[in-house]
Write an enzyme that holds these catalytic residues in place. Structure first.
Site, PDB file in Angstrom:
ATOM      1  N   ASP A  24      55.227  34.590  34.828  1.00 46.19           N
ATOM      2  CA  ASP A  24      54.309  33.871  35.856  1.00 46.19           C
ATOM      3  C   ASP A  24      55.110  32.510  36.300  1.00 46.19           C
ATOM      4  O   ASP A  24      55.686  32.093  35.642  1.00 46.19           O
ATOM      5  CB  ASP A  24      52.951  33.786  35.702  1.00 46.19           C
ATOM      6  CG  ASP A  24      52.697  32.927  34.307  1.00 46.19           C
ATOM      7  OD1 ASP A  24      53.555  33.098  33.455  1.00 46.19           O
ATOM      8  OD2 ASP A  24      51.965  32.171  34.071  1.00 46.19           O
TER       9      ASP A  24
ATOM     10  N   GLU B 165      51.209  32.278  31.314  1.00 44.92           N
ATOM     11  CA  GLU B 165      51.854  31.460  30.548  1.00 44.92           C
ATOM     12  C   GLU B 165      51.511  30.067  31.012  1.00 44.92           C
ATOM     13  O   GLU B 165      50.970  29.114  30.247  1.00 44.92           O
ATOM     14  CB  GLU B 165      53.205  31.561  30.390  1.00 44.92           C
ATOM     15  CG  GLU B 165      53.737  30.643  29.044  1.00 44.92           C
ATOM     16  CD  GLU B 165      54.364  29.416  29.371  1.00 44.92           C
ATOM     17  OE1 GLU B 165      54.214  28.590  28.509  1.00 44.92           O
ATOM     18  OE2 GLU B 165      54.338  28.782  30.447  1.00 44.92           O
ATOM     19  N   GLU B 166      51.657  29.925  32.198  1.00 46.01           N
ATOM     20  CA  GLU B 166      51.355  28.435  32.835  1.00 46.01           C
ATOM     21  C   GLU B 166      50.089  28.363  33.177  1.00 46.01           C
ATOM     22  O   GLU B 166      49.737  27.070  33.425  1.00 46.01           O
ATOM     23  CB  GLU B 166      52.175  28.693  34.271  1.00 46.01           C
ATOM     24  CG  GLU B 166      53.670  28.921  34.254  1.00 46.01           C
ATOM     25  CD  GLU B 166      54.305  27.523  33.743  1.00 46.01           C
ATOM     26  OE1 GLU B 166      53.661  26.816  33.506  1.00 46.01           O
ATOM     27  OE2 GLU B 166      55.437  27.955  33.654  1.00 46.01           O
TER      28      GLU B 166
END
Ligand SMILES: [Zn+2]
Length: 387
Positions: free
Chosen positions: A75, A137-138
Site C-alpha cells: 500500500d 502498513e500505512e
C-alpha cells in the site's frame, strides 16, 4: 537474463496500481502472483477480514530452513491535495531520479525483491529467498499480522528478515513501539451551575491528559537506558493528538473522546505502559462513578506496533552488514512491520533503498543510485543464499 532493467520494469508495473491503503490491492496481487507463477513459484494469499485486500508471501528455492525473508508493503499513501509535477501512477525518470507514488516507500524495494526471485532460481540457491508483501502498513501497520503468523507457522523457517523500508541502505536495528488508545469518556450532563451533581466528561478527560504530561516530564528527566540512548527523543512519549467533547459552555459535558498514543523506547515493555494507563483510567473512572454510577471510560486499542529491539549478535544484522558494508549504529523513530517479525521470533533488521525524507511527499522519488544499490544488495544476497 535478469538484470536491473527487469527490476525497473516491475517497478513500473507496481506503481501503475494505485494501491492507496483505503482501496483494494488485489490487482497488484494478481499481477505479482502471475509474475511469480511465471517463474514456477507458488504464492500464498492471506486475506483481510473483508477479503478486499490480500497479503502475499512466497518461498523461492528449496523448502529448507535458513533462508531470508524480504518484507515490503503493497500500500501507499494518497496523492490528493499534493501538487505533483508528474503523473504519480507512472514512473517518470528525470535527473537521475525515478518519480512516482511508492517509488521510495516502498515499491522500489518490492520490485527489486521480485526481480531477485528469478535470479535466485537461476543461481540455484541452497536456502530459500522468501517474499512477504503486506497490506495496510500505512494505516497502522496491523495488516501484516495474519501473514506474519502464517509465515511463522508454514514457511520454511527463515534465518533473517529484511524489512526494506527506505533507509538509504543503512542497517537499522531498532525503532520505538507504538501503542494507541481511543478513549471515550461518558459523563453525566447537568446545568453547569449544578456541576457537582453531574460528571463533566471534558474535565475528567483533562485529568487523563494531565497524567500524560506528567509522564512525559518524568520520562524526560530520567537518564536514558542503554537501548533508548540512540533515539530522538531517548525516552517514551505519551501524546494526545485529538480531542472533542461537550455541547455548550453551560452544560457539563456528557461525552469526550480523545486519541492517545505511546511511543515506547526499546528496553521498556509497551504492556507496562498499557497497564499504567489503564490504572489511571480506572482511578479517574472510580471518581466519576462516585458521583454518577452510569459514568464510564471506555478504552479501545487503535494500534499496537511492537518495538524493534536491537539484537545481540543478530543474524539479520550480521547479514545486512556483510552485504552493505555498513557498520554504523542506526535507529529510526517511526514504526514498521519489523517489530511484528521480531516478536514472532525472527531475527530482523530494516534495510532498503531510498530516503525516508521522500516518502509520502508530492513528487516522491527514488534516486537511480539508490535503486542500483538495492539491486546490488539483491545480487549479493542471492550469491550468499547460493553458497
Ligand atoms: Zn513504508
Amino acid at each position: 537474463m535478469t538484470d536491473i532493467a527487469e527490476a525497473r520494469r516491475i517497478l513500473e508495473a507496481l506503481v501503475a496500481f494505485p494501491t492507496v491503503s483505503r482501496d483494494s490491492n488485489l490487482a497488484l496481487v494478481d499481477w505479482a502472483e502471475d509474475y511469480l507463477a511465471g517463474h514456477g513459484v507458488a504464492a500464498h494469499r492471506v486475506w483481510n477480514s473483508g477479503r478486499s485486500k490480500a497479503n502475499l508471501w512466497c518461498s523461492a528455492g528449496p523448502a529448507v530452513a535458513g533462508g531470508v525473508v524480504l518484507s515490503g508493503h503493497s500500500d501507499v499513501v494518497p496523492v490528493e491535495g499534493q501538487g505533483w509535477a508528474t503523473d504519480p501512477w507512472r514512473v517518470t525518470e528525470r535527473g537521475g531520479r525515478l518519480y512516482g507514488r511508492g517509488t521510495c516507500d516502498m515499491k522500489g524495494f518490492v520490485a527489486l525483491a521480485l526481480a531477485a526471485v528469478p535470479l535466485a532460481l537461476k543461481a540455484g540457491v541452497r536456502r530459500p529467498l522468501q517474499i512477504a508483501l503486506s497490506i495496510d502498513e500505512e494505516i497502522g501497520c496491523m495488516g501484516c499480522l495474519p501473514m506474519v503468523a502464517e509465515i511463522a507457522a508454514k514457511a520454511p523457517r527463515a534465518a533473517a528478515v529484511i524489512v526494506g523500508e527506505p533507509s538509504r541502505m543503512e542497517v537499522v536495528t531498532g525503532h520505538k513501539g507504538g501503542l494507541g488508545f481511543d478513549t471515550a469518556v461518558r459523563g453525566f450532563p447537568v446545568h453547569s451551575s449544578m456541576m457537582h451533581r453531574g460528571v463533566n466528561a471534558v474535565m475528567e478527560a483533562a485529568k487523563l491528559i494531565d497524567w500524560a504530561n506528567a509522564q512525559n516530564d518524568a520520562n524526560r528527566s530520567k537518564p536514558p537506558g542503554p537501548l533508548a540512548a540512540a533515539f530522538d527523543p531517548p525516552w517514551t512519549t505519551v501524546h494526545v493528538g485529538q480531542i472533542s467533547g461537550g455541547t455548550a459552555h453551560n452544560i457539563t459535558a456528557e461525552h469526550c473522546i480523545m486519541g492517545l498514543d505511546f511511543r515506547v523506547v526499546p528496553g521498556e515493555n509497551p504492556e507496562d505502559w498499557a497497564r499504567a494507563w489503564q490504572a489511571k483510567v480506572a482511578e479517574v473512572e472510580a471518581g466519576m462513578r462516585a458521583v454518577r454510577p452510569e459514568a464510564a471510560i471506555t478504552l479501545t486499542r487503535s494500534f499496537d506496533v511492537p518495538p524493534l529491539v536491537p539484537e545481540a549478535d543478530g543474524r539479520a544484522e550480521a547479514l545486512a552488514r556483510a552485504i552493505t558494508g555498513d557498520n554504523g549504529t542506526h535507529v529510526v523513530s517511526y514504526g514498521t512491520e519489523a517489530g511484528f517479525f521480531q516478536r514472532a521470533g525472527f531475527s530482523t533488521v530494516i534495510c532498503g533503498p531510498g530516503d525516508i525524507a521522500q516518502a509520502h511527499q508530492a513528487d516522491e522519488y527514488i534516486e537511480m543510485t539508490q535503486f542500483e544499490a538495492g539491486w546490488h544488495f539483491m545480487q549479493t544476497l542471492v550469491a550468499e543464499l547460493a553458497r
